[in-house]
Write an enzyme that holds these catalytic residues in place. Structure first.
Site, PDB file in Angstrom:
ATOM      1  N   ASP A   1     -33.459   0.997 -13.816  1.00 54.31           N
ATOM      2  CA  ASP A   1     -33.376  -0.442 -13.629  1.00 54.31           C
ATOM      3  C   ASP A   1     -32.204  -0.977 -14.453  1.00 54.31           C
ATOM      4  O   ASP A   1     -31.702  -0.291 -15.354  1.00 54.31           O
ATOM      5  CB  ASP A   1     -34.699  -1.076 -14.078  1.00 54.31           C
ATOM      6  CG  ASP A   1     -34.741  -2.576 -13.861  1.00 54.31           C
ATOM      7  OD1 ASP A   1     -34.124  -3.053 -12.893  1.00 54.31           O
ATOM      8  OD2 ASP A   1     -35.399  -3.257 -14.654  1.00 54.31           O
TER       9      ASP A   1
ATOM     10  N   ASP B   1     -31.457  -5.049 -15.307  1.00 52.41           N
ATOM     11  CA  ASP B   1     -31.830  -6.185 -16.149  1.00 52.41           C
ATOM     12  C   ASP B   1     -33.053  -5.831 -16.978  1.00 52.41           C
ATOM     13  O   ASP B   1     -34.105  -5.485 -16.452  1.00 52.41           O
ATOM     14  CB  ASP B   1     -32.124  -7.422 -15.291  1.00 52.41           C
ATOM     15  CG  ASP B   1     -30.902  -7.901 -14.526  1.00 52.41           C
ATOM     16  OD1 ASP B   1     -29.795  -7.870 -15.091  1.00 52.41           O
ATOM     17  OD2 ASP B   1     -31.051  -8.298 -13.349  1.00 52.41           O
TER      18      ASP B   1
END
Length: 308
Positions: A30, A32
């Protein structure tokens, strides 16, 4: 997995640390909350990615954020020091939409509620994208005319859009009154981690409003939907899911998604999930491993190299 077996990667024994890094070939990460916060950096994340690459791992990125352009993403990764970054190394909802539109030969044009960057990405790939820009004041007297469907649409596309308007939402519902118009959606995150201190609401509630009003369930192409897992496996030829490690900061969107796809999972505590929430989760909702931050891989590899 029971609570006793959930270990921090830096608290594994020397043997377990070697077994851990030898158990995966591909890292899906991922962005953010892991590589950075939306409006703030996280230390040494690029260095950690480079350590994984130096160990022969293929490192890919899976984000629910399509607001950034390809060039913005390239600058972000280069800026934190990631070596040999290619724009094809990242998957986000607009890319997943593009894959889905082409694979299923969705009729065009499509009506988009995506960001301007997302719309540019779709148009550059040959998709006939239509949007709504009101050229007059939106009032009760003008709303019906402004949002009137121009023609049949093959699909309505929904994603994070910081400039989303009520008129655009209304127009989407009117296009979706046509049952032949498909409904395809991206970014479902309930919170956006701006900095360590500031969280902002996501865009899932607007999607829920459209879905509830139209009584149409969208086809989801973002985490944690299994469809995205199938897209990732196809695009990146991930033939052995158990040899993939998914790293994220969300129990639902990252850990739950990774587990459902058959990946190993690692939760980092640098984003939306705190350690108390992790321990309070049920055994099946917990990750296989956890770390304070992705930068812990730097120390992990230092330990392994020292003990070899």
């Amino acid at each position: 997995m029971g609570a006793r077996k959930l270990l921090h990667i830096l608290k594994l024994s020397a043997k377990q640390q070697r077994e851990f890094v030898n158990s995966f070939d591909v890292v899906l990460c991922d962005c953010d909350g892991v590589m950075w916060l939306i409006s703030a950096p996280l230390p040494r994340t690029g260095e950690a990615v480079n350590a994984l690459k130096a160990d022969g791992k293929q490192v890919l990125f899976v984000s629910n954020n399509s607001v950034r352009s390809d060039e913005d993403y390239r600058k972000k990764f280069v800026g934190i020091g990631v070596k040999n970054f290619r724009i094809n190394d990242i998957m986000h909802p607009v890319k997943a939409m593009l894959y889905y539109l082409k694979k299923h030969n969705i009729k065009q044009p499509v009506f988009s509620l995506c960001s301007s960057f997302g719309n540019d990405k779709l148009r550059n790939a040959g998709i006939d994208v239509r949007t709504l820009v009101a050229n007059e004041a939106v009032t009760p007297a003008t709303l019906e005319r402004i949002t009137k469907p121009e023609q049949k649409m093959g699909a309505v596309l929904y994603d994070i859009n910081l400039e989303l308007t009520y008129a655009q939402l209304v127009a989407a519902t009117r296009y979706l009154a046509d049952k032949d118009c498909q409904f395809i959606a991206g970014g479902l995150d309930r919170t956006l981690p701006m900095t360590r201190e500031i969280m902002m609401p996501g865009f899932c509630d607007f999607l829920d409003t459209i879905s509830s009003f139209t009584r149409r369930e969208p086809t989801i192409v973002s985490k944690p939907a299994l469809l995205l897992g199938e897209i990732l496996k196809d695009v990146y030829r991930l033939t052995e899911p158990s040899r993939c490690l998914f790293i994220g900061d969300s129990l639902k969107n990252d850990v739950g998604f990774g587990r459902d796809c058959g990946f190993q999972t690692l939760l980092v505590l640098s984003g939306t999930t705190c350690i108390e929430e992790m321990w309070q989760a049920s055994a099946k909702e917990r990750p296989h491993y956890y770390a304070d931050r992705i930068a812990d891989f730097i120390e992990l590899y230092a330990n392994i190299n020292k003990k070899c």
